[in-house]
Design an enzyme around this catalytic site. Structure first.
Site, PDB file in Angstrom:
ATOM      1  CE  LYS A   1      35.851  45.103  39.376  1.00 28.84           C
ATOM      2  NZ  LYS A   1      36.596  43.811  39.353  1.00 28.84           N
TER       3      LYS A   1
ATOM      4  CE1 TYR B   1      39.281  44.732  44.060  1.00 29.24           C
ATOM      5  CE2 TYR B   1      40.021  46.550  42.692  1.00 29.24           C
ATOM      6  CZ  TYR B   1      39.059  45.598  43.027  1.00 29.24           C
ATOM      7  OH  TYR B   1      37.891  45.525  42.310  1.00 29.24           O
TER       8      TYR B   1
ATOM      9  CG  ASN C   1      35.242  41.160  37.145  1.00 28.52           C
ATOM     10  OD1 ASN C   1      35.470  42.344  37.357  1.00 28.52           O
ATOM     11  ND2 ASN C   1      35.464  40.213  38.029  1.00 28.52           N
TER      12      ASN C   1
ATOM     13  CG  HIS D   1      34.322  45.897  44.238  1.00 32.02           C
ATOM     14  ND1 HIS D   1      35.177  44.913  44.676  1.00 32.02           N
ATOM     15  CD2 HIS D   1      33.812  46.488  45.358  1.00 32.02           C
ATOM     16  CE1 HIS D   1      35.189  44.927  46.009  1.00 32.02           C
ATOM     17  NE2 HIS D   1      34.376  45.880  46.443  1.00 32.02           N
TER      18      HIS D   1
ATOM     19  CD  GLU E   1      35.079  46.600  49.793  1.00 30.98           C
ATOM     20  OE1 GLU E   1      35.829  45.611  49.680  1.00 30.98           O
ATOM     21  OE2 GLU E   1      33.977  46.680  49.205  1.00 30.98           O
TER      22      GLU E   1
HETATM   23  P1  GDP Z   1      35.164  39.548  43.299  1.00 29.79           P
HETATM   24  O1  GDP Z   1      34.880  39.786  44.765  1.00 29.79           O
HETATM   25  O2  GDP Z   1      34.130  38.647  42.659  1.00 29.79           O
HETATM   26  O3  GDP Z   1      35.349  40.821  42.518  1.00 29.79           O
HETATM   27  O4  GDP Z   1      36.530  38.733  43.193  1.00 29.79           O
HETATM   28  P2  GDP Z   1      37.864  38.782  44.091  1.00 29.79           P
HETATM   29  O5  GDP Z   1      37.669  39.641  45.298  1.00 29.79           O
HETATM   30  O6  GDP Z   1      38.296  37.375  44.311  1.00 29.79           O
HETATM   31  O7  GDP Z   1      38.933  39.434  43.127  1.00 29.79           O
HETATM   32  C1  GDP Z   1      38.947  40.840  42.894  1.00 29.79           C
HETATM   33  C2  GDP Z   1      39.080  41.086  41.416  1.00 29.79           C
HETATM   34  O8  GDP Z   1      40.346  40.600  40.971  1.00 29.79           O
HETATM   35  C3  GDP Z   1      38.065  40.327  40.549  1.00 29.79           C
HETATM   36  O9  GDP Z   1      36.853  41.012  40.387  1.00 29.79           O
HETATM   37  C4  GDP Z   1      38.807  40.202  39.238  1.00 29.79           C
HETATM   38  O10 GDP Z   1      38.691  41.397  38.458  1.00 29.79           O
HETATM   39  C5  GDP Z   1      40.245  40.031  39.674  1.00 29.79           C
HETATM   40  N1  GDP Z   1      40.593  38.604  39.756  1.00 29.79           N
HETATM   41  C6  GDP Z   1      40.215  37.714  40.704  1.00 29.79           C
HETATM   42  N2  GDP Z   1      40.722  36.479  40.472  1.00 29.79           N
HETATM   43  C7  GDP Z   1      41.448  36.604  39.341  1.00 29.79           C
HETATM   44  C8  GDP Z   1      42.232  35.683  38.576  1.00 29.79           C
HETATM   45  O11 GDP Z   1      42.361  34.501  38.902  1.00 29.79           O
HETATM   46  N3  GDP Z   1      42.843  36.192  37.480  1.00 29.79           N
HETATM   47  C9  GDP Z   1      42.714  37.505  37.117  1.00 29.79           C
HETATM   48  N4  GDP Z   1      43.342  37.921  36.005  1.00 29.79           N
HETATM   49  N5  GDP Z   1      41.971  38.393  37.795  1.00 29.79           N
HETATM   50  C10 GDP Z   1      41.358  37.954  38.891  1.00 29.79           C
HETATM   51 MG    MG Z   2      36.104  40.576  46.233  1.00 28.84          MG
END
Ligand code: GDP
Ligand code: MG
Length: 141
Positions: A11, A51, A114, A117, A128
């Site tokens: 990222k 997304y 973070n 991805h 994807e």
């Molecule tokens: P990942 O698969 O671990 O990347 O997580 P997810 O698929 O649940 O979410 C996609 C991305 O959205 C994450 O990598 C974070 O950057 C962001 N994200 C997820 N949950 C949160 C949240 O509760 N708050 C915020 N600000 N960002 C979030």
């Molecule tokens: Mg995810």
């Protein structure tokens, strides 16, 4: 052991920190091979499309803005159990919860920024990878 492919994105925060090589080294040490790669500054439309599953989540707008804040490094990784292996290398979504030695523990600053991805299932991995790479740009190795 199942030979799989998964989609990884380094990222904007991690690209800005200049740790692309350090993250690639972790893939290589874990036996994951890069079979497609490109650097790209995503458009808003591309980030929203990628997304789309998170469209209704409260953090969607912030996530899209972050993902278009600078160039990302996009790669398809291949190896035994590549989907789960990459998720293990990444660590938990919130770097505060990420296990020591994981990419997010070492390079991520917050749940928004973070670092990486990774696809969460084999089915999503295929979707994807196809979102970013035509089949002719993914190389058998
Ligand atoms: P990942 O698969 O671990 O990347 O997580 P997810 O698929 O649940 O979410 C996609 C991305 O959205 C994450 O990598 C974070 O950057 C962001 N994200 C997820 N949950 C949160 C949240 O509760 N708050 C915020 N600000 N960002 C979030
Ligand atoms: Mg995810």
């Amino acid at each position: 052991m199942a030979l799989e492919r998964t989609l990884s994105i380094i990222k904007p925060d991690a690209v800005a920190k200049n740790v692309v090589g350090e993250i690639y080294t972790r893939f290589e040490k874990a036996g994951l091979k890069v079979v497609a790669a490109k650097m790209k500054h995503l458009s808003k439309q591309e980030a929203e499309g990628f997304y789309a599953v998170h469209r209704e989540r409260p953090f969607f707008a912030a996530l899209v803005e972050f993902m278009i804040s600078g160039p990302v490094m996009i790669q398809a990784l291949q190896g035994d159990n590549a989907v789960l292996k990459n998720r293990e290398l990444m660590g938990a979504t919130n770097p505060k919860d990420a296990a020591p030695g994981t990419i997010r523990a070492d390079f991520a600053d917050s749940i928004d920024a973070n670092a990486v991805h990774g696809s969460d299932s084999l089915e999503n991995a295929a979707i994807e990878i196809a979102y970013f790479f035509p089949a002719t740009d993914v190389y058998a190795r």
